[in-house]
Write an enzyme that holds these catalytic residues in place. Structure first.
Site, PDB file in Angstrom:
ATOM      1  N   SER A  44      68.773  40.880  60.664  1.00 31.22           N
ATOM      2  CA  SER A  44      67.834  40.055  61.447  1.00 31.22           C
ATOM      3  C   SER A  44      67.228  40.765  62.655  1.00 31.22           C
ATOM      4  CB  SER A  44      68.524  38.759  61.888  1.00 31.22           C
ATOM      5  OG  SER A  44      68.819  37.994  60.751  1.00 31.22           O
ATOM      6  N   LYS A  93      78.196  27.876  61.141  1.00 33.86           N
ATOM      7  CA  LYS A  93      77.041  27.029  60.834  1.00 33.86           C
ATOM      8  C   LYS A  93      77.329  25.528  60.907  1.00 33.86           C
ATOM      9  CE  LYS A  93      74.358  30.221  58.014  1.00 33.86           C
ATOM     10  NZ  LYS A  93      73.589  30.409  56.799  1.00 33.86           N
ATOM     11  N   ASN A 114      71.411  26.870  61.260  1.00 33.45           N
ATOM     12  CA  ASN A 114      71.331  28.335  61.344  1.00 33.45           C
ATOM     13  C   ASN A 114      70.390  28.787  62.459  1.00 33.45           C
ATOM     14  OD1 ASN A 114      68.767  27.924  60.235  1.00 33.45           O
ATOM     15  ND2 ASN A 114      68.854  29.836  59.089  1.00 33.45           N
ATOM     16  N   ASP A 128      67.439  27.877  56.259  1.00 35.44           N
ATOM     17  CA  ASP A 128      67.885  28.575  55.037  1.00 35.44           C
ATOM     18  C   ASP A 128      67.177  28.035  53.792  1.00 35.44           C
ATOM     19  OD1 ASP A 128      69.661  30.338  56.239  1.00 35.44           O
ATOM     20  OD2 ASP A 128      71.318  28.903  56.167  1.00 35.44           O
ATOM     21  N   GLY A 151      76.233  27.638  41.820  1.00 37.83           N
ATOM     22  CA  GLY A 151      77.051  27.627  43.033  1.00 37.83           C
ATOM     23  C   GLY A 151      76.902  26.314  43.778  1.00 37.83           C
ATOM     24  N   ALA A 155      74.936  27.687  50.874  1.00 39.40           N
ATOM     25  CA  ALA A 155      73.558  28.058  50.536  1.00 39.40           C
ATOM     26  C   ALA A 155      72.997  27.099  49.490  1.00 39.40           C
ATOM     27  CB  ALA A 155      73.527  29.487  50.006  1.00 39.40           C
ATOM     28  N   ILE A 247      69.688  34.727  45.849  1.00 38.61           N
ATOM     29  CA  ILE A 247      69.672  34.802  47.317  1.00 38.61           C
ATOM     30  C   ILE A 247      70.305  36.100  47.821  1.00 38.61           C
ATOM     31  CG2 ILE A 247      69.700  32.277  47.508  1.00 38.61           C
ATOM     32  CD1 ILE A 247      72.538  32.625  48.759  1.00 38.61           C
ATOM     33  N   GLY A 270      66.325  38.186  46.880  1.00 40.54           N
ATOM     34  CA  GLY A 270      66.836  37.494  48.063  1.00 40.54           C
ATOM     35  C   GLY A 270      66.203  37.965  49.364  1.00 40.54           C
TER      36      GLY A 270
END
Ligand code: ATR
Length: 303
Positions: A44, A93, A114, A128, A151, A155, A247, A270
């Protein structure tokens, strides 16, 4: 006096290569950053500091390692240091919510934050899901599409909620642990009255894929260093009208994206989600939107 701040070894390297990431700190410089544990490998700072530079904004973005037991102090500290904003990553988070004054709609629904903006009140956001959806919508609108998500962790939660908010007609949550998929499914139905179904990873998933429009992998399968891990779906289960998004951004082409390419489906790395969630945070803090290419180039130069 000009002070050159080398945020990390890699940014120093970046400066030498591109001669544009020389950050000057003044009494007016606005503070942003990331809190998490660990934070050593975050990408980031490359995106945000390049964005500030491009937009001519006197801001800086710095990652901070914050242990779980210090989270409250970190938020109070950031507020007293007059931070503009923070990104929040694993493992904070969810826990961070109790130290915030208010949440926006997405964060409230998703139950995780986030991005934080410090103003009169401390407000939590979640970008996200927005990042993933925007990456997909570059190719095709999500409205009225059947989306299959592999999943059922954090996320998956962010992306499934955002997909429904953006008009997806049906969501399938496929997970190794069925109960976890069921729990997320119930949550989505209760909160958004959406058409959502939980399935296991075997034949049920295979059947759902036959008329699926978009497949999103949110599991860590194929993530570096396990780049040759066995994928959950193979090319014969996919079709060419599909969009497949992973992702994971390291590697850029994961085992799932390789299978998708073999099936003739369109693929999204991602890296796009990473870029767009970052752009949404940047907008929340500054009110400005840097060109996608600026974030992309900053990442590619580094990668
Ligand atoms: P995040 O919060 O980042 O999404 P997470 O909560 O650890 O990460 O979720 C990871 C998801 O990937 C989980 O749904 C997990 O399945 P389980 O609920 O059964 O644990 C899934 N996952 C992780 N490793 C996996 C594997 N080897 N095969 C299948 N699913 C896997």
């Amino acid at each position: 006096m000009v002070i050159q701040v080398f945020v990390s070894d890699n940014i120093y390297y970046h400066c030498l290569l591109n001669q544009y990431t020389i950050l000057m700190i003044t009494g007016q410089t606005k503070l942003t950053g990331l809190i998490g544990d660990p934070v050593e490998h975050t990408l980031s700072p490359y995106m945000h500091n390049a964005g500030f530079k491009y937009c001519n904004l006197d801001y800086i973005y710095v990652p901070f390692q914050v242990k779980k037991e210090n989270l409250k102090k970190a938020i109070e500290g950031a507020q007293s240091f007059s931070f503009e904003g923070l990104n929040v990553t694993i493992p904070h988070k969810i826990d961070v919510i109790k130290y915030l004054d208010v949440l926006n709609n997405n964060a409230e629904l998703i139950g995780a934050v986030n991005t934080i903006k410090f103003a009169n009140e401390i407000k939590g956001y979640n970008t996200d899901g927005l990042g993933a959806v925007r990456a997909i919508e570059e190719l095709k609108s999500i409205k009225n599409k059947k989306i299959i998500i592999l999943g059922a962790g954090g996320a998956s939660r962010a992306i499934s909620f955002q997909s429904i908010l953006n008009g997806a007609s049906k969501i399938i949550i496929a997970n190794r642990t069925y109960d976890k998929a069921l729990k997320l499914t119930e949550n989505l139905i209760n909160k958004l009255d959406a058409d959502v179904k939980a399935v296991t990873l075997g034949n049920e998933l295979k059947n759902e894929l036959t008329d699926g429009d978009i497949l999103i992998n949110t599991t860590p399968i194929g993530m570096y260093p396990n780049i040759n891990q066995k994928p959950l779906v193979t090319s014969s289960m996919l079709h060419e009208d599909m969009i497949v998004n992973d992702i994971i951004y390291n590697p850029m082409e994961t085992v799932h994206l390789k299978e998708a390419r073999k099936a003739g489906a369109k693929t999204i790395s991602g890296i796009k989600m990473l870029i767009y969630q970052g752009i949404e945070s940047f907008k929340i803090w500054t009110g400005m939107e840097p060109p996608v290419e600026v974030f992309e180039k900053a990442l590619m130069d580094y990668i």
